[in-house]
Design an enzyme around this catalytic site. Structure first.
Site, short mmCIF file in Angstrom:
data_model
loop_
_atom_site.label_atom_id
_atom_site.label_comp_id
_atom_site.label_asym_id
_atom_site.label_seq_id
_atom_site.Cartn_x
_atom_site.Cartn_y
_atom_site.Cartn_z
CD GLU A 273 -3.25 0.43 2.10
OE1 GLU A 273 -4.32 -0.17 1.89
OE2 GLU A 273 -2.95 0.90 3.21
CG HIS A 294 8.38 -28.88 3.30
ND1 HIS A 294 9.24 -29.93 3.10
CD2 HIS A 294 8.81 -28.26 4.44
CE1 HIS A 294 10.13 -29.98 4.08
NE2 HIS A 294 9.88 -28.97 4.91
CE LYS A 405 -11.37 1.91 1.40
NZ LYS A 405 -10.69 2.77 2.42
O1 LIG Z 1 -8.59 2.61 9.77
P1 LIG Z 1 -9.57 2.73 8.68
O2 LIG Z 1 -9.86 4.13 8.28
O3 LIG Z 1 -10.85 1.97 9.01
O4 LIG Z 1 -8.95 2.05 7.36
C1 LIG Z 1 -8.59 0.70 7.36
C2 LIG Z 1 -7.67 0.42 6.22
O5 LIG Z 1 -8.31 0.71 4.97
C3 LIG Z 1 -7.39 1.41 4.12
O6 LIG Z 1 -7.73 2.74 4.11
C4 LIG Z 1 -7.46 0.83 2.73
O7 LIG Z 1 -8.74 0.75 2.30
C5 LIG Z 1 -6.04 1.19 4.74
O8 LIG Z 1 -5.09 2.13 4.35
C6 LIG Z 1 -6.37 1.22 6.20
O9 LIG Z 1 -5.37 0.67 6.98
#
Ligand SMILES: O=P(O)(O)OC[C@H]1O[C@](O)(CO)[C@@H](O)[C@@H]1O
Length: 433
Positions: A273, A294, A405
């Site tokens: 990321e 393995h 998202k």
């Molecule tokens: O802590 P949050 O805002 O719930 O995000 C959880 C995770 O989702 C992300 O934003 C990726 O979708 C990550 O960078 C982060 O660690």
């Protein structure tokens, strides 16, 4: 942590990096270190994460979790950086704790129901963690968990600790219900937040030594220097970057300790990321020693020359003897311990890759305890920030995750999102039985 990059040198491996190239890269490391120190001094977004060892307050965390000090189980509801850092710590140290730490970092209904069905909810603490306070999986799971507690007649408000940012739905809920809560420090991205309340609440509820974790990290912070030849973290970051530039586009993180299995998962988020940007980035792969000798080593040793293998190995470990046997062929085992076998397996595997000219790096820990874990987490974060400087990418954001998202919210009817429409326009070439 100490780092041995000898088996990544061009005199041993191909791809490999020559001493001369490392010397030249070291000039860029000096500049990058200056940039990092300036970012830390100004508490800039992202760089601020490297200040956590002196910023995180263990007393505040212990006070906040005191209401659930009687817990037999800890249910952490969070995903990505809001789960993996904590899970790395509590899974690595699970043998030292009487509290079972469970992480709801997915929304698989059958799995969630199984976890809720088997835990003693009246003696379970809820640790809800979300930096943004808006992550669908975390909030959905929290609604489900609350409902399960209510159905069991357990007052979830008495058993919940919240860690989130200064605003957002989770902050509003926490304030409205006056729940014990902590702040995700400003300027600290999720995947760099293990050494803040994000990772430390779970560690505290499980009874781990927060001061030792932070002082291990502080010792690593003290080792940051303007040369890779003086700083293990920068030596690792530079070597991984240099190997990627020479064709090792995959980085297999292979700890030789079952307790560090989750650490490899944490590293995978950190590396992917942070550095996966602008068409660049090294693909992290999780492996485990000796198990994956393995399953994966055939490929790592005889497949494409496109991998760096990163070993993590503790020098000391609790051991268990292998009983003597009257089977002649097994006598060599009966005279050893499991720890000796695992160490021999590690050295043999490391040497087997070098013998095949395959690059690998050794990350050494004295043992798997709070101090060494704090150093490992901090060291790999600093290695990642340094690599980000060398790749010339911003390691502190993750814009590419937002598309899915928005599509998810559109598919669930939370407004109109063009991404959701693209989902329904999928190109199909179905092959059915
Ligand atoms: O802590 P949050 O805002 O719930 O995000 C959880 C995770 O989702 C992300 O934003 C990726 O979708 C990550 O960078 C982060 O660690």
């Amino acid at each position: 942590m100490n780092v041995d990059i000898g088996n990544a040198l061009a005199s041993v491996a191909s791809p490999g990096v020559s001493r001369d190239s490392l010397e030249r890269l070291d000039e860029r490391v000096a500049d990058a270190h200056e940039r990092i120190e300036a970012g830390r001094a100004n508490d800039e977004h992202g760089y601020a994460a490297l200040n956590l060892p002196e910023r995180t307050d263990p007393d505040e965390i212990r006070e906040t979790v005191a209401p659930v000090a009687d817990a037999d189980a800890l249910l952490t509801v969070g995903i990505g950086g809001s789960a993996l850092g904590a899970a790395t710590i509590t899974n690595a140290l699970a043998a030292e704790s009487d509290v079972e730490a469970v992480y709801l970092d997915n929304v698989d209904p059958a799995w969630i129901s199984t976890q809720l069905g088997r835990l003693p909810l009246e003696r379970t603490a809820i640790n809800v963690v979300s930096r943004s306070g808006t992550t669908a999986e975390t909030l959905a799971n929290f609604l489900v968990v609350r409902d399960a507690f209510e159905r069991a007649g357990v007052d979830w408000t008495e058993r919940t600790i919240v860690t989130t940012g200064e605003s957002g739905p989770l902050r509003d809920l926490s304030d409205r219900r006056d729940l014990p809560s902590l702040r995700v420090p400003d300027g600290v991205p999720g995947r760099f937040s293990a050494l803040s309340a994000v990772g430390m609440v779970a560690a505290a509820v499980c009874g781990h030594d927060l001061e030792a974790l932070l002082s291990g990290a502080a010792a690593e912070a003290d080792s940051l220097a303007g040369s890779l030849f003086e700083c293990p973290a920068y030596a690792y970051g530079t070597t991984a970057y240099a190997l990627d530039a020479r064709g090792a586009g995959t980085n297999a993180m292979m700890p030789y300790a079952e307790s560090l299995d989750t650490y490899a998962e944490w590293f995978a988020q950190l590396w992917a990321e942070s550095l996966g940007k602008d068409g660049l980035g090294q693909t992290p792969v999780r492996a485990l020693g000796a198990t994956d000798q393995h399953s994966q080593i055939q490929l790592y040793r005889a497949g494409p020359r496109d991998k760096l293998v990163s070993f993590v190995v503790p020098d000391e470990r609790d051991d268990r003897s292998i009983p003597a046997t009257d089977v002649d062929d097994l006598a060599y085992l009966g005279e050893a311990t499991l720890g000796e076998l695992l160490s021999a397996e590690f050295e043999a595997t490391e040497a087997s890759l070098a013998a095949a000219g395959r690059p690998n790096v050794r990350i050494e820990l004295e043992r798997v305890d709070e101090y060494e874990l704090g150093g490992l987490l901090y060291g790999m974060e600093a290695a990642c920030v340094l690599a980000g400087e060398l790749y010339d990418v911003n390691p502190f954001n993750q814009p590419a995750v937002e598309w899915a998202k928005r599509a998810t919210r559109g598919l669930l009817g939370e407004g109109t999102f063009e991404e959701a429409e693209s989902v329904t326009e999928k190109t199909e070439l179905r092959v059915e039985r």
